[in-house]
Design a protein around this motif. Structure first.
Motif, PDB file in Angstrom:
ATOM      1  N   THR A  86      -4.686   8.741  -1.367  1.00  0.00           N
ATOM      2  CA  THR A  86      -3.761   9.264  -0.362  1.00  0.00           C
ATOM      3  C   THR A  86      -3.869   8.461   0.930  1.00  0.00           C
ATOM      4  O   THR A  86      -2.856   8.142   1.560  1.00  0.00           O
ATOM      5  N   ALA A  87      -5.095   8.126   1.317  1.00  0.00           N
ATOM      6  CA  ALA A  87      -5.298   7.326   2.529  1.00  0.00           C
ATOM      7  C   ALA A  87      -4.702   5.931   2.361  1.00  0.00           C
ATOM      8  O   ALA A  87      -4.092   5.390   3.287  1.00  0.00           O
ATOM      9  N   GLN A  88      -4.858   5.337   1.186  1.00  0.00           N
ATOM     10  CA  GLN A  88      -4.267   4.020   0.929  1.00  0.00           C
ATOM     11  C   GLN A  88      -2.743   4.085   1.008  1.00  0.00           C
ATOM     12  O   GLN A  88      -2.114   3.190   1.573  1.00  0.00           O
ATOM     13  N   GLN A  89      -2.166   5.132   0.454  1.00  0.00           N
ATOM     14  CA  GLN A  89      -0.709   5.268   0.489  1.00  0.00           C
ATOM     15  C   GLN A  89      -0.224   5.354   1.942  1.00  0.00           C
ATOM     16  O   GLN A  89       0.757   4.707   2.306  1.00  0.00           O
ATOM     17  N   ALA A  90      -0.918   6.126   2.763  1.00  0.00           N
ATOM     18  CA  ALA A  90      -0.541   6.246   4.175  1.00  0.00           C
ATOM     19  C   ALA A  90      -0.715   4.907   4.892  1.00  0.00           C
ATOM     20  O   ALA A  90       0.123   4.526   5.724  1.00  0.00           O
ATOM     21  N   LEU A  91      -1.778   4.182   4.561  1.00  0.00           N
ATOM     22  CA  LEU A  91      -2.013   2.863   5.149  1.00  0.00           C
ATOM     23  C   LEU A  91      -0.878   1.914   4.786  1.00  0.00           C
ATOM     24  O   LEU A  91      -0.325   1.224   5.650  1.00  0.00           O
ATOM     25  N   ALA A 178       8.162  -5.271  -0.646  1.00  0.00           N
ATOM     26  CA  ALA A 178       6.702  -5.348  -0.660  1.00  0.00           C
ATOM     27  C   ALA A 178       6.097  -3.968  -0.891  1.00  0.00           C
ATOM     28  O   ALA A 178       5.118  -3.823  -1.635  1.00  0.00           O
ATOM     29  N   HIS A 179       6.678  -2.953  -0.265  1.00  0.00           N
ATOM     30  CA  HIS A 179       6.189  -1.581  -0.459  1.00  0.00           C
ATOM     31  C   HIS A 179       6.274  -1.213  -1.935  1.00  0.00           C
ATOM     32  O   HIS A 179       5.316  -0.685  -2.520  1.00  0.00           O
ATOM     33  N   ALA A 180       7.401  -1.494  -2.549  1.00  0.00           N
ATOM     34  CA  ALA A 180       7.564  -1.188  -3.963  1.00  0.00           C
ATOM     35  C   ALA A 180       6.560  -1.972  -4.819  1.00  0.00           C
ATOM     36  O   ALA A 180       5.987  -1.441  -5.780  1.00  0.00           O
ATOM     37  N   ALA A 181       6.320  -3.210  -4.456  1.00  0.00           N
ATOM     38  CA  ALA A 181       5.407  -4.043  -5.232  1.00  0.00           C
ATOM     39  C   ALA A 181       3.962  -3.557  -5.162  1.00  0.00           C
ATOM     40  O   ALA A 181       3.271  -3.539  -6.183  1.00  0.00           O
ATOM     41  N   VAL A 182       3.507  -3.140  -3.986  1.00  0.00           N
ATOM     42  CA  VAL A 182       2.101  -2.739  -3.863  1.00  0.00           C
ATOM     43  C   VAL A 182       1.855  -1.306  -4.293  1.00  0.00           C
ATOM     44  O   VAL A 182       0.723  -0.948  -4.603  1.00  0.00           O
ATOM     45  N   THR A 183       2.899  -0.498  -4.341  1.00  0.00           N
ATOM     46  CA  THR A 183       2.716   0.891  -4.778  1.00  0.00           C
ATOM     47  C   THR A 183       3.140   1.106  -6.222  1.00  0.00           C
ATOM     48  O   THR A 183       2.914   2.176  -6.779  1.00  0.00           O
ATOM     49  N   GLY A 184       3.774   0.097  -6.814  1.00  0.00           N
ATOM     50  CA  GLY A 184       4.229   0.217  -8.191  1.00  0.00           C
ATOM     51  C   GLY A 184       5.483   1.068  -8.330  1.00  0.00           C
ATOM     52  O   GLY A 184       5.863   1.461  -9.419  1.00  0.00           O
ATOM     53  N   ALA A 185       6.150   1.321  -7.213  1.00  0.00           N
ATOM     54  CA  ALA A 185       7.377   2.115  -7.231  1.00  0.00           C
ATOM     55  C   ALA A 185       8.577   1.184  -7.148  1.00  0.00           C
ATOM     56  O   ALA A 185       8.846   0.614  -6.109  1.00  0.00           O
TER      57      ALA A 185
END
Length: 186
Positions: A86-91, A178-185
């Motif tokens: 959760t902390a990584q997602q917020a970061l 980039a957000h999609a790439a690092v979160t897999g979304a």
């Protein structure tokens, strides 16, 4: 004019380091000592009473910037109940945001100082501090399957490109991709 107290000298030094940390992230380490001291509200001559060289200040300012980044990441971890994912997602959400893109002076030193470090600006200490800061940041992005380096590279590269294309739709697209790439979304 009389001598300043040790407490005042320490406060002056802290103010110069903090100001340099912001200016170097915003404008690069080529900022002149005169401009830096003016921004800190001090005289140019006072610089050499506090620092051996500008290169030494680059090291201290880099350490200060990474210290701020570490405190911010630590606060995010605590805010999310110590849950790493959760902390990584917020970061990631905050890092790849238009607000972070637009706030260069208080933003990520990894992205802001990369070119200056690659060019060898600063002293050995600055390079060591920068390298350790990058390594720590990658560690905060690590998952069970990855060491965090690929995520860090994607995020930093995206931030640099989004800043370079700010004002165009491409800038927003870069952040989103980039957000999609690092979160897999996506």
């Amino acid at each position: 004019m009389g001598r300043v107290s040790q407490a005042q000298a320490e406060e002056n030094r802290r103010r110069v380091v903090e100001t340099a940390s912001k200016l170097f992230r915003e404008q690069g380490t080529q900022v002149s000592v005169a401009d830096l001291m003016k921004a800190a509200g001090m005289t140019h001559g006072g610089f050499y009473k506090q620092f051996a060289s500008k290169e030494a200040l680059i090291g201290e300012a880099t350490a200060h910037a990474f210290g701020e980044l570490g405190r911010l990441h630590g606060a995010g971890f605590a805010q999310h109940g110590g849950t790493r994912e959760t902390a990584q997602q917020a970061l990631i959400d905050g890092y790849l945001s238009p607000e972070h893109r637009d706030n260069v002076a208080e933003g990520c030193p990894t992205a802001a100082l990369a070119v200056d470090m690659a060019r060898g600006l600063g002293d050995e200490d600055a390079h060591r501090v920068y390298t350790e800061g990058v390594s720590d940041f990658a560690g905060r992005l690590a998952t069970e399957d990855q060491d965090g380096i690929a995520r860090l590279c994607t995020m930093v590269g995206a931030l640099v490109l989004a800043r370079a294309t700010k004002g165009s739709p491409l800038s927003e697209d870069i952040l989103a991709a980039a957000h999609a790439a690092v979160t897999g979304a996506g």
